[in-house]
Design a protein around this motif. Structure first.
Motif, PDB file in Angstrom:
ATOM      1  N   TRP A 100       0.845  -1.204   0.000  1.00 30.72           N
ATOM      2  CA  TRP A 100       0.000   0.000   0.000  1.00 30.72           C
ATOM      3  C   TRP A 100       0.875   1.247   0.000  1.00 30.72           C
ATOM      4  CZ3 TRP A 100      -2.396   2.189   5.053  1.00 30.72           C
ATOM      5  CH2 TRP A 100      -3.101   3.361   4.774  1.00 30.72           C
ATOM      6  N   ASP A 101       0.643   2.099  -0.998  1.00 29.42           N
ATOM      7  CA  ASP A 101       1.343   3.389  -1.079  1.00 29.42           C
ATOM      8  C   ASP A 101       0.616   4.385  -0.178  1.00 29.42           C
ATOM      9  OD1 ASP A 101       2.662   5.684  -1.681  1.00 29.42           O
ATOM     10  OD2 ASP A 101       2.099   5.759  -3.795  1.00 29.42           O
ATOM     11  N   SER A 102       0.944   4.338   1.109  1.00 29.55           N
ATOM     12  CA  SER A 102       0.258   5.190   2.084  1.00 29.55           C
ATOM     13  C   SER A 102       0.633   6.661   1.946  1.00 29.55           C
ATOM     14  CB  SER A 102       0.569   4.712   3.504  1.00 29.55           C
ATOM     15  OG  SER A 102       1.961   4.710   3.740  1.00 29.55           O
ATOM     16  N   LYS A 103       1.682   6.947   1.175  1.00 30.48           N
ATOM     17  CA  LYS A 103       2.073   8.343   0.967  1.00 30.48           C
ATOM     18  C   LYS A 103       1.146   9.058  -0.004  1.00 30.48           C
ATOM     19  CE  LYS A 103       5.914   8.495   3.449  1.00 30.48           C
ATOM     20  NZ  LYS A 103       6.112   9.434   4.571  1.00 30.48           N
ATOM     21  N   ASN A 104       0.631   8.328  -0.970  1.00 31.21           N
ATOM     22  CA  ASN A 104      -0.141   8.952  -2.047  1.00 31.21           C
ATOM     23  C   ASN A 104      -1.579   8.449  -2.124  1.00 31.21           C
ATOM     24  OD1 ASN A 104       2.134  10.484  -3.171  1.00 31.21           O
ATOM     25  ND2 ASN A 104       2.941   8.467  -3.719  1.00 31.21           N
ATOM     26  N   SER A 105      -2.036   7.716  -1.119  1.00 26.09           N
ATOM     27  CA  SER A 105      -3.421   7.250  -1.101  1.00 26.09           C
ATOM     28  C   SER A 105      -3.825   6.989   0.340  1.00 26.09           C
ATOM     29  CB  SER A 105      -3.585   5.979  -1.947  1.00 26.09           C
ATOM     30  OG  SER A 105      -2.826   4.911  -1.391  1.00 26.09           O
ATOM     31  N   ASN A 106      -5.109   6.788   0.551  1.00 27.10           N
ATOM     32  CA  ASN A 106      -5.621   6.505   1.891  1.00 27.10           C
ATOM     33  C   ASN A 106      -6.218   5.107   1.925  1.00 27.10           C
ATOM     34  OD1 ASN A 106      -8.554   6.712   1.118  1.00 27.10           O
ATOM     35  ND2 ASN A 106      -7.945   8.832   0.690  1.00 27.10           N
ATOM     36  N   ASP A 148      -9.265   4.363  -0.506  1.00 26.26           N
ATOM     37  CA  ASP A 148      -8.984   4.218  -1.938  1.00 26.26           C
ATOM     38  C   ASP A 148      -7.491   3.924  -2.096  1.00 26.26           C
ATOM     39  OD1 ASP A 148      -9.196   4.206  -4.671  1.00 26.26           O
ATOM     40  OD2 ASP A 148      -9.151   6.391  -4.873  1.00 26.26           O
ATOM     41  N   ARG A 149      -7.131   2.696  -1.820  1.00 27.10           N
ATOM     42  CA  ARG A 149      -5.722   2.317  -1.771  1.00 27.10           C
ATOM     43  C   ARG A 149      -5.106   2.234  -3.170  1.00 27.10           C
ATOM     44  NH1 ARG A 149      -4.251  -0.653   3.199  1.00 27.10           N
ATOM     45  NH2 ARG A 149      -6.025  -0.568   4.621  1.00 27.10           N
ATOM     46  N   LYS A 150      -3.883   2.704  -3.244  1.00 24.36           N
ATOM     47  CA  LYS A 150      -3.076   2.519  -4.444  1.00 24.36           C
ATOM     48  C   LYS A 150      -1.873   1.656  -4.062  1.00 24.36           C
ATOM     49  CE  LYS A 150      -4.370   6.921  -6.572  1.00 24.36           C
ATOM     50  NZ  LYS A 150      -3.885   8.229  -7.083  1.00 24.36           N
ATOM     51  N   GLU A 185     -10.263 -12.733   3.072  1.00 32.32           N
ATOM     52  CA  GLU A 185      -9.136 -12.439   3.952  1.00 32.32           C
ATOM     53  C   GLU A 185      -8.721 -10.984   3.794  1.00 32.32           C
ATOM     54  OE1 GLU A 185      -7.776 -14.351   6.222  1.00 32.32           O
ATOM     55  OE2 GLU A 185      -9.049 -16.069   5.722  1.00 32.32           O
ATOM     56  N   GLU A 186      -8.302 -10.399   4.901  1.00 31.52           N
ATOM     57  CA  GLU A 186      -7.698  -9.072   4.883  1.00 31.52           C
ATOM     58  C   GLU A 186      -6.274  -9.208   5.407  1.00 31.52           C
ATOM     59  OE1 GLU A 186      -9.864  -6.033   6.809  1.00 31.52           O
ATOM     60  OE2 GLU A 186     -11.728  -6.401   5.714  1.00 31.52           O
ATOM     61  N   TYR A 187      -5.334  -8.647   4.668  1.00 29.47           N
ATOM     62  CA  TYR A 187      -3.925  -8.801   5.005  1.00 29.47           C
ATOM     63  C   TYR A 187      -3.388  -7.512   5.622  1.00 29.47           C
ATOM     64  CZ  TYR A 187      -4.873 -12.492   1.628  1.00 29.47           C
ATOM     65  OH  TYR A 187      -5.432 -13.547   0.962  1.00 29.47           O
ATOM     66  N   ALA A 188      -2.346  -7.666   6.405  1.00 30.09           N
ATOM     67  CA  ALA A 188      -1.726  -6.509   7.042  1.00 30.09           C
ATOM     68  C   ALA A 188      -1.252  -5.516   5.979  1.00 30.09           C
ATOM     69  CB  ALA A 188      -0.562  -6.950   7.925  1.00 30.09           C
ATOM     70  N   ASP A 189      -1.198  -4.232   6.353  1.00 30.34           N
ATOM     71  CA  ASP A 189      -0.902  -3.176   5.382  1.00 30.34           C
ATOM     72  C   ASP A 189       0.453  -3.335   4.706  1.00 30.34           C
ATOM     73  OD1 ASP A 189      -3.316  -1.910   5.799  1.00 30.34           O
ATOM     74  OD2 ASP A 189      -2.555  -0.683   7.447  1.00 30.34           O
ATOM     75  N   TYR A 190       1.466  -3.709   5.462  1.00 32.01           N
ATOM     76  CA  TYR A 190       2.827  -3.719   4.916  1.00 32.01           C
ATOM     77  C   TYR A 190       3.423  -5.120   4.989  1.00 32.01           C
ATOM     78  CZ  TYR A 190       1.852   1.158   5.793  1.00 32.01           C
ATOM     79  OH  TYR A 190       1.248   2.392   5.821  1.00 32.01           O
TER      80      TYR A 190
END
Length: 728
Positions: free
Chosen positions: A467-473, A476-478, A515-520
């Protein structure tokens, strides 16, 4: 004094007394109802969390012994520490309970340091702690649901308190002139104060007690009704009515203080006035020179000037009414907007996200995937389009910098994305969590073909995205690539002796699993046969079966598949089966119940606002009979007076609405920013019609109150009012 004045006043002004008593009764009933319901909802949420997740508050997962449990119990704030035998497998899991939860986020790190374990090995029961308004000081986005509900509850309770205040305020202000006459004939402020307190007690004690009892009974009936409507909701435990003496004490204390101040303030005001000033006190219009014209006078001329001056002269009295109307309207609007946002979020993040992923889920407890021998029987059930059997594990992988993708390095690497929350190994490489989904061989080969990889059972597939947490939330994940795709093997964790695992393929597409996976995390998908050859252990003994039914499957079809699975598993396994369509129906039923409760609160808020409208607006119109008699004496017609009434009603109703709209917009903007929801999505479902209807109700009842008051004023003999100086 009591016999000569107070008793006579109560006897000859029954309409006013009944009005005050009804206002006190209604306010106390609603105050007791709301406080009791809020307490029961709060207790129910805590019970639900403890039943589903346990009542532990802190947890340590590490290599510990029974002696370490004794060490933990020696801490002053620790109530008890227990070994969690259900979760303890390769590592010891200790559940910790505290005496004072407020210091848990400082106590847990201290316990970890004393035992010599890493802070990464401690856990907090965040959801349970948030119910006690305890959040992690380091959390930048703490849970806001409970604080928001507490703020709304405060606004509602304040509105109810103002109803009692208003009822006494109107009566007391109308009698200042009478008190001045009594003072002029020798009554002392202390005598008048005692008289007023006796009147207030006589009018309030019984309504307060009856209203409190009625509120408790109403909340009991509401909980019984909610249990009745939600009895078919799967997985829900019935709510049990609970009551706490603190609620009774607080509500009675607030009512008593309000009544006391309502009676005390006029006496204090009178003690600061001379008898002559009190006798001359009038609540009518006082025309003052103005440096600038008001909006009403600019539009409607002299009638607008009279209405504007009347509103200004009564500004202090109307202040309470305005606050009450603003609180009622604001609470109503915020409540609707908040639950609209919550409904949208739940629908987008769960039901719509997984509607094409699964129809039936089975969890077989205490069973390794390798030991499950009924796979083919389940796949042969009618109505099944696709099925995957899998088990979950977790590794920690050493990730050298040269493995990280150029896109991630351009953003500052893994440390930048995780805000420096990255573990390092002995060589200084990043250590990342790597969830492993162990799929049955047939499902794994099918997955290989779906992503265009060469089918094989001798390697793993990497979900190469982060997840590009710098440029998305989070809404709306990028995603960008996690690692370079020119590597052919990855080093596994120490528990499998740093063995290299061949990489069959890199992909951006995950299999259809719930399933939901951890962010990083660097997620891997691995065939069961390879996992067995590695001799690894999952640390978890639950096998999951994900089933996708035929196209357009309905509730009956899902139920048939579920019944078939139950027959296959019979009593040989400990299992749970979930039905997506039934779960959606249950969720909708729960939402209907929630909406019913919310609707009840909204109606309650509307009643609060309307009660304030009549108690204030109608009361002050009646109080100003002398003022309108003066208007008629200088040549104004009844039609002109009606015009003044209409302008005042317009200002009285419009001002709270104009104040509330920007406040609501600001609150919704904050909630949208916190939830990262697209404003266009909210605007499509915004509760505009209910809010507009509530505003229309306010306007209607303000107009009705002025209409009734104006008709009473104009139908009486206004010439006699100018000469009326009686005490009754």
């Amino acid at each position: 004094m009591w016999k000569n004045y107070s008793e006579s006043y109560l006897k000859h002004n029954r309409r006013t007394c009944i009005s005050i008593m009804m206002a006190v009764f209604g306010a106390m009933m609603f105050l007791s109802l709301i406080c009791t319901m809020a307490f029961n909802l709060w207790k129910y949420e805590i019970e639900r969390i403890e039943l589903e997740e346990g009542g532990w508050q802190g947890r340590i997962i590490s290599e510990l012994s029974e002696n370490d449990i004794k060490k933990i119990q020696q801490f002053k704030n620790v109530e008890r520490a227990e070994l969690n035998e259900d979760l303890s497998d390769e590592k010891t899991v200790i559940d910790i309970y505290f005496k004072n939860l407020r210091t848990i986020y400082s106590d847990m790190p201290g316990i970890a340091r004393y035992l010599g374990v890493e802070e990464e090995e401690i856990q907090y029961h965040v959801q349970l702690l948030s119910c006690y308004f305890i959040t992690d000081p380091q959390d930048k986005e703490p849970p806001l649901l409970l604080p928001f509900c507490a703020v709304v509850l405060f606004f509602i309770c304040l509105s109810l308190i103002l109803i009692i205040r208003n009822s006494f305020e109107i009566s007391m202000r109308a009698r200042i002139r009478q008190f001045g006459i009594l003072s002029g004939i020798g009554a002392t402020p202390g005598q008048i104060r005692t008289c007023l307190l006796q009147e207030a007690a006589a009018l309030s004690i019984l309504p307060i007690l009856l209203g409190t009892a009625a509120g408790i009974g109403s909340s009991y009936a509401v909980i019984k009704a909610v249990n009745h409507f939600a009895e078919n909701v799967a997985g829900r435990h019935p709510a049990v009515f609970q009551y706490h003496p603190v609620i009774l004490t607080v509500s009675l204390f607030l009512a008593a203080v309000t009544v006391l101040l309502s009676a005390w303030i006029p006496a204090v005001k009178l003690s600061r006035m001379t008898p002559m000033e009190a006798v001359r006190n009038e609540e009518g219009l006082h025309l003052n020179k103005r440096k600038r014209r008001t909006v009403l006078s600019g539009i409607f001329g002299i009638k607008g000037e009279l209405a504007g001056n009347a509103m200004k002269a009564q500004n202090r009295a109307y202040r309470i009414s305005n606050v009450s109307l603003v609180l009622s309207f604001l609470s109503f609007a915020l409540m609707l907007c908040f639950f609209t946002l919550s409904d949208i979020s739940t629908r987008y993040t769960y039901f719509e996200r997984y509607q094409d992923t699964w129809d039936v889920m089975a969890e077989i407890k205490n069973t390794e995937l390798a030991d499950f021998d009924r796979t083919q029987e389940i796949r042969n059930l009618p109505g099944i389009r696709d099925s995957i059997l899998y088990q979950k594990a977790e590794m920690r992988i050493s990730l050298p910098r040269e493995w990280q993708s150029p896109q991630m390095l351009a953003l500052g690497g893994l440390e930048a994305l995780t805000e420096n929350e990255v573990e390092k190994d002995k060589q200084g490489n990043d250590t990342v969590i790597s969830p492993v989904i162990i799929m049955d061989d047939e499902s794994f080969l099918k997955y290989c073909r779906e992503i265009g990889a060469s089918p094989g059972l001798d390697g793993t597939i990497i979900l190469n995205r982060i997840w590009d947490s710098k440029n998305s939330n989070f809404r709306d994940r990028k995603y960008i690539p996690f690692v370079k795709e020119n590597k052919t093997a990855a080093a596994a964790a120490e528990e499998i002796k740093m063995r290299e695992i061949p990489i069959l393929a890199y992909t951006q597409d995950e299999p259809k699993l719930r399933e939901e996976y951890a962010d990083y995390a660097l997620v891997q998908f691995m065939p069961l046969s390879l996992w067995e050859r590695m001799g690894a252990h999952t640390g978890e003994t639950t096998t999951y079966i994900r089933i996708l039914g035929r196209q357009g499957i309905d509730l009956e079809g899902c139920s048939l598949i579920g019944d078939g699975i139950e027959k296959i598993l019979d009593t040989s396994y400990d299992y749970e089966i979930e039905n997506r369509i039934r779960e959606r129906i249950s969720n909708e039923e729960m939402l209907q119940g929630v909406k019913m409760i919310i609707g009840g609160f909204c109606i309650l808020i509307a009643v609060i606002g309307i009660a304030n409208i009549f108690s204030v607006t109608l009361g002050f119109v009646q109080q100003r009979k002398r003022e309108f008699a003066q208007y008629l004496s200088i040549g104004m017609t009844p039609k002109d007076i009606r015009s003044v009434f209409c302008m005042e009603a317009f200002v009285t109703a419009g001002r709270p609405i104009l104040i509330t709209i920007p406040l609501t917009a600001a609150a919704v903007t904050f909630m949208l920013a916190a939830s990262h929801l697209n404003p266009e999505v909210f605007l499509r479902e915004a509760p505009i019609i209910p809010v507009a209807a509530f505003a229309a109700v306010i306007i209607f009842f303000v107009g009705l109150a002025y209409f009734i008051g104006g008709r009473r004023v104009l139908n009486c003999d206004l010439s006699e009012i100018l000469k009326d100086d009686t005490l009754n």
